[in-house]
Design a protein around this motif. Structure first.
Motif, mmCIF file in Angstrom:
data_model
loop_
_atom_site.group_PDB
_atom_site.id
_atom_site.type_symbol
_atom_site.label_atom_id
_atom_site.label_comp_id
_atom_site.label_asym_id
_atom_site.label_seq_id
_atom_site.Cartn_x
_atom_site.Cartn_y
_atom_site.Cartn_z
ATOM 1 N N SER A 113 -4.856 -43.374 -11.811
ATOM 2 C CA SER A 113 -6.384 -43.492 -11.052
ATOM 3 C C SER A 113 -7.315 -43.581 -12.359
ATOM 4 N N GLU A 114 -7.197 -42.815 -13.428
ATOM 5 C CA GLU A 114 -7.873 -43.052 -14.442
ATOM 6 C C GLU A 114 -6.874 -42.558 -15.582
ATOM 7 N N ILE A 115 -7.200 -42.507 -16.956
ATOM 8 C CA ILE A 115 -6.259 -42.174 -17.953
ATOM 9 C C ILE A 115 -6.181 -40.508 -18.037
ATOM 10 N N LYS A 116 -4.774 -40.153 -17.609
ATOM 11 C CA LYS A 116 -4.499 -38.719 -17.816
ATOM 12 C C LYS A 116 -3.421 -38.460 -19.034
ATOM 13 N N VAL A 117 -3.322 -37.226 -19.345
ATOM 14 C CA VAL A 117 -2.641 -36.765 -20.571
ATOM 15 C C VAL A 117 -1.405 -35.996 -19.957
ATOM 16 N N GLY A 118 -0.217 -36.007 -20.140
ATOM 17 C CA GLY A 118 0.883 -35.282 -19.630
ATOM 18 C C GLY A 118 1.877 -34.930 -20.672
ATOM 19 N N VAL A 119 2.965 -34.242 -20.070
ATOM 20 C CA VAL A 119 4.202 -33.731 -20.675
ATOM 21 C C VAL A 119 5.148 -33.968 -20.039
ATOM 22 N N THR A 120 6.373 -34.592 -20.606
ATOM 23 C CA THR A 120 7.634 -34.415 -19.791
ATOM 24 C C THR A 120 8.847 -34.632 -20.800
ATOM 25 N N ARG A 121 9.784 -33.935 -20.444
ATOM 26 C CA ARG A 121 11.149 -33.951 -21.277
ATOM 27 C C ARG A 121 11.397 -35.693 -21.557
ATOM 28 N N ALA A 155 -4.967 -29.599 -26.163
ATOM 29 C CA ALA A 155 -6.165 -30.103 -27.154
ATOM 30 C C ALA A 155 -6.670 -31.247 -26.570
ATOM 31 N N LEU A 156 -5.742 -32.232 -25.973
ATOM 32 C CA LEU A 156 -6.242 -33.711 -25.188
ATOM 33 C C LEU A 156 -6.783 -33.412 -24.057
ATOM 34 N N LYS A 157 -6.619 -32.443 -23.382
ATOM 35 C CA LYS A 157 -7.403 -32.215 -21.997
ATOM 36 C C LYS A 157 -8.869 -32.137 -22.162
ATOM 37 N N ASP A 158 -9.463 -31.744 -23.423
ATOM 38 C CA ASP A 158 -10.965 -31.788 -23.597
ATOM 39 C C ASP A 158 -11.314 -33.234 -23.507
ATOM 40 N N HIS A 159 -10.293 -34.248 -23.636
ATOM 41 C CA HIS A 159 -10.884 -35.637 -23.451
ATOM 42 C C HIS A 159 -10.420 -36.461 -22.589
ATOM 43 N N TYR A 160 -9.284 -35.972 -21.788
ATOM 44 C CA TYR A 160 -8.844 -36.677 -20.761
ATOM 45 C C TYR A 160 -8.332 -35.750 -19.565
ATOM 46 N N THR A 161 -8.222 -36.203 -18.441
ATOM 47 C CA THR A 161 -7.847 -35.402 -17.193
ATOM 48 C C THR A 161 -6.478 -35.110 -17.348
ATOM 49 N N ASP A 162 -5.898 -34.323 -16.712
ATOM 50 C CA ASP A 162 -4.531 -33.795 -16.729
ATOM 51 C C ASP A 162 -3.883 -34.008 -14.964
ATOM 52 N N LYS A 163 -4.958 -34.402 -14.312
ATOM 53 C CA LYS A 163 -4.406 -34.588 -12.787
ATOM 54 C C LYS A 163 -4.640 -36.093 -12.173
ATOM 55 N N THR A 164 -3.722 -36.388 -11.553
ATOM 56 C CA THR A 164 -4.046 -37.744 -10.825
ATOM 57 C C THR A 164 -4.646 -37.849 -9.429
ATOM 58 N N ASN A 165 -5.504 -38.483 -9.441
ATOM 59 C CA ASN A 165 -6.296 -38.749 -8.061
ATOM 60 C C ASN A 165 -5.274 -39.455 -7.218
ATOM 61 N N TRP A 166 -4.843 -38.569 -6.243
ATOM 62 C CA TRP A 166 -3.652 -39.195 -5.465
ATOM 63 C C TRP A 166 -4.168 -40.215 -4.387
ATOM 64 N N ARG A 167 -5.342 -39.953 -3.943
ATOM 65 C CA ARG A 167 -6.035 -40.910 -3.098
ATOM 66 C C ARG A 167 -6.235 -42.166 -3.763
ATOM 67 N N LYS A 168 -7.036 -42.293 -4.859
ATOM 68 C CA LYS A 168 -7.157 -43.499 -5.688
ATOM 69 C C LYS A 168 -5.988 -44.260 -6.063
#
Length: 264
Positions: A113-121, A155-168
């Protein structure tokens, strides 16, 4: 034809478009083949994904007791910065936590929906991005454990969301971004102990295509607790959602542990 089983998140196969499979104990459905067809979903009961008892699901496919005891749903799952296996400290089960936490992890930027930061194996690339309904994704760093990935995400959550707007995401209403340019911006933002793991020269951009015939203008979420029987024409699959012609969407992952019948 009728299928019955316990819902778990759909398995996926990278392609153009992505292939989706709903897998039960004794059968499976290629959901792409059901596009533009009427399907019926009926709620039958519950089965905990951990203890397999027919107990009401509390969260993430687990009953109440298992949710608060299983190492598979410790707080470090949702908050990687809380990982402690690298210190030899157990949360619930150190053997399990070492197997999961002490392996390569990727921190990424993705657009759903917008740029998000995330973590995965690392082993979950690109599955994690598909499950989120991302149309684009790029890795920023690859680190040897979940803790380092977690503090990078914080650290990056200050600049990007860590959530997805599922509706968008389901309306395909996200903007266009240059993720390679965004990646170049974050090098100075990541923690000092992670700097050596930054993908300085690697710009592998994933572009993901979903099997969607039409996107809804408005979405209404199907809740099997409130609506135990539903019938509609399937017009798309994105993330872990089924999209129906009338704008109803069904989050398969959000209904893990529910026993259903599906008539096609």
């Amino acid at each position: 034809m009728q299928y019955q089983g316990v819902l778990t998140k759909m398995q996926t196969e990278l392609g153009k478009p992505i292939q989706y499979y709903l897998v039960f104990e004794d059968s499976f459905l290629n959901m792409n083949q059901l596009l533009n067809k009427e399907i019926e979903i009926n709620f039958v009961g519950f089965e905990c994904l951990n203890c397999h008892k027919k107990k009401k699901i509390y969260r993430q496919g687990f009953c109440y007791e298992c949710f608060y005891s299983s190492p598979a749903v410790g707080d470090w799952i949702m908050r990687p910065e809380l990982s402690t296996a690298h210190l030899g400290i157990a949360d619930r089960d150190l053997d399990y936590e070492q197997k999961v936490q002490l392996q390569p992890h990727v921190v990424y930027l993705a657009v759903a929906s917008e740029i998000k930061v995330g973590v995965t194996r690392k082993t979950q690339v690109p599955t994690r991005w598909i499950d989120q309904g991302a149309t684009q994704a790029i890795a920023i760093v690859e680190v040897p454990n979940r803790y380092l990935a977690g503090i990078t995400e914080v650290a990056l959550k200050d600049h990007y969301t860590d959530k997805t707007n599922w509706r968008k995401m389901l309306q395909n209403a996200g903007e266009n971004f240059d993720l390679i340019a965004e990646k170049a911006k974050v090098e100075s933002l990541i923690p000092p102990e992670v700097q050596e793991y930054f993908y300085a020269q690697k710009n592998d951009l994933y572009e993901l295509q979903y099997p969607v015939l039409s996107y809804p203008t408005k979405v209404a979420s199907l809740n099997l607790d409130k609506s135990p029987s539903f019938q509609g024409k399937l017009v798309g699959i994105k993330g872990q959602y089924l999209i129906f012609e009338n704008g109803t969407v069904f989050n398969i992952r959000g209904s893990e542990g529910y026993v259903v019948t599906i008539n096609v």
